[in-house]
Design a protein around this motif. Sequence first.
Motif, PDB file in Angstrom:
ATOM      1  N   ARG A  10       0.796  -1.237   0.000  1.00  0.00           N
ATOM      2  CA  ARG A  10       0.000   0.000   0.000  1.00  0.00           C
ATOM      3  C   ARG A  10       0.821   1.276   0.000  1.00  0.00           C
ATOM      4  NH1 ARG A  10      -3.898  -1.016   5.029  1.00  0.00           N
ATOM      5  NH2 ARG A  10      -2.058  -2.096   5.818  1.00  0.00           N
ATOM      6  N   THR A  11       2.141   1.184   0.096  1.00  0.00           N
ATOM      7  CA  THR A  11       2.930   2.401   0.299  1.00  0.00           C
ATOM      8  C   THR A  11       4.239   2.421  -0.486  1.00  0.00           C
ATOM      9  OG1 THR A  11       4.266   1.601   2.162  1.00  0.00           O
ATOM     10  CG2 THR A  11       2.092   2.537   2.683  1.00  0.00           C
ATOM     11  N   ARG A  12       4.749   3.644  -0.629  1.00  0.00           N
ATOM     12  CA  ARG A  12       6.127   3.894  -1.047  1.00  0.00           C
ATOM     13  C   ARG A  12       6.751   4.706   0.084  1.00  0.00           C
ATOM     14  NH1 ARG A  12       8.054   3.383  -6.097  1.00  0.00           N
ATOM     15  NH2 ARG A  12       9.175   5.343  -6.020  1.00  0.00           N
ATOM     16  N   ILE A  13       7.903   4.269   0.555  1.00  0.00           N
ATOM     17  CA  ILE A  13       8.541   4.858   1.730  1.00  0.00           C
ATOM     18  C   ILE A  13       9.866   5.477   1.304  1.00  0.00           C
ATOM     19  CG2 ILE A  13       9.475   4.381   4.018  1.00  0.00           C
ATOM     20  CD1 ILE A  13       7.655   1.775   3.917  1.00  0.00           C
ATOM     21  N   ARG A  14      10.034   6.751   1.682  1.00  0.00           N
ATOM     22  CA  ARG A  14      11.277   7.452   1.334  1.00  0.00           C
ATOM     23  C   ARG A  14      11.421   8.692   2.194  1.00  0.00           C
ATOM     24  NH1 ARG A  14       9.747  11.923  -1.476  1.00  0.00           N
ATOM     25  NH2 ARG A  14       7.834  11.842  -2.708  1.00  0.00           N
ATOM     26  N   LEU A  15      12.595   9.340   2.062  1.00  0.00           N
ATOM     27  CA  LEU A  15      12.764  10.673   2.637  1.00  0.00           C
ATOM     28  C   LEU A  15      11.904  11.636   1.838  1.00  0.00           C
ATOM     29  CD1 LEU A  15      16.651  10.993   3.029  1.00  0.00           C
ATOM     30  CD2 LEU A  15      14.983  10.816   4.877  1.00  0.00           C
ATOM     31  N   ALA A  16      11.412  12.645   2.489  1.00  0.00           N
ATOM     32  CA  ALA A  16      10.659  13.687   1.779  1.00  0.00           C
ATOM     33  C   ALA A  16      11.620  14.580   1.013  1.00  0.00           C
ATOM     34  CB  ALA A  16       9.861  14.513   2.777  1.00  0.00           C
ATOM     35  N   ASP A  17      11.129  15.172  -0.061  1.00  0.00           N
ATOM     36  CA  ASP A  17      11.907  16.190  -0.765  1.00  0.00           C
ATOM     37  C   ASP A  17      11.109  17.493  -0.758  1.00  0.00           C
ATOM     38  OD1 ASP A  17      10.068  16.016  -2.953  1.00  0.00           O
ATOM     39  OD2 ASP A  17      11.260  14.408  -3.826  1.00  0.00           O
ATOM     40  N   ASP A  18      11.698  18.544  -1.298  1.00  0.00           N
ATOM     41  CA  ASP A  18      11.085  19.875  -1.228  1.00  0.00           C
ATOM     42  C   ASP A  18       9.642  19.895  -1.729  1.00  0.00           C
ATOM     43  OD1 ASP A  18      13.469  20.813  -0.210  1.00  0.00           O
ATOM     44  OD2 ASP A  18      14.178  21.605  -2.135  1.00  0.00           O
ATOM     45  N   ALA A  19       9.372  19.146  -2.793  1.00  0.00           N
ATOM     46  CA  ALA A  19       8.033  19.147  -3.391  1.00  0.00           C
ATOM     47  C   ALA A  19       6.981  18.516  -2.473  1.00  0.00           C
ATOM     48  CB  ALA A  19       8.057  18.423  -4.729  1.00  0.00           C
ATOM     49  N   ASP A  20       7.425  17.826  -1.421  1.00  0.00           N
ATOM     50  CA  ASP A  20       6.497  17.153  -0.506  1.00  0.00           C
ATOM     51  C   ASP A  20       6.000  18.056   0.620  1.00  0.00           C
ATOM     52  OD1 ASP A  20       6.638  14.629  -1.841  1.00  0.00           O
ATOM     53  OD2 ASP A  20       8.575  14.272  -0.867  1.00  0.00           O
TER      54      ASP A  20
END
Length: 183
Positions: A10-20
């Motif tokens: 159900r998910t994609r997991i990552r660090l956030a970036d500026d666009a988030d």
Amino acid sequence: MAAPLLQTPRTRIRLADDADAPKLLRYRLENQAHLSSWEPLRESEYYTLAHCAKTIAEGRVHASQDRGYPLIAFDLDEQHILATFTFANLVRGAFQACHLGYGVAARMQGQGLMQEILRPGIDWAFDELDLHRVMANYLPRNERSAKLLTQLGFEREGYAKRYLQIAGVWEDHILTARVRSEV
């Protein structure tokens, strides 16, 4: 250390970036009441786009310095934040450990999402970060966290009186940890 890009059903997991930043702001606003009894008191600035952008930038710096990894679990098209978790306070050397903190959107509670995202996240911490111990602490009244951490293999290690200030009150916490299994 490369930041993870993990995927679950159900998910994609990552660090956030500026666009988030707008997505993080929406998550914070939508879940303010839900999360407020489990978190420190938040200033009104916390609920601004500027603060979200600052949080993301600081998180990326922490990851680049191997001090912490604030990860976000997005839905599969990465339009909405479903949950967050952080491997914080990394200590290297003889300790090789960190603290785990997490939160889930109110609308996703009780659906097994935290277990779904924390299993691969913790595996990543043990494998890619080469950690020996992941520690997670919870309020004694937080039965959901107690159950989740037990299901994830965390063991109770202690009880800390007035451990953290939560919602403006110094609260006791149950201390748990999961140690990497030696294969």
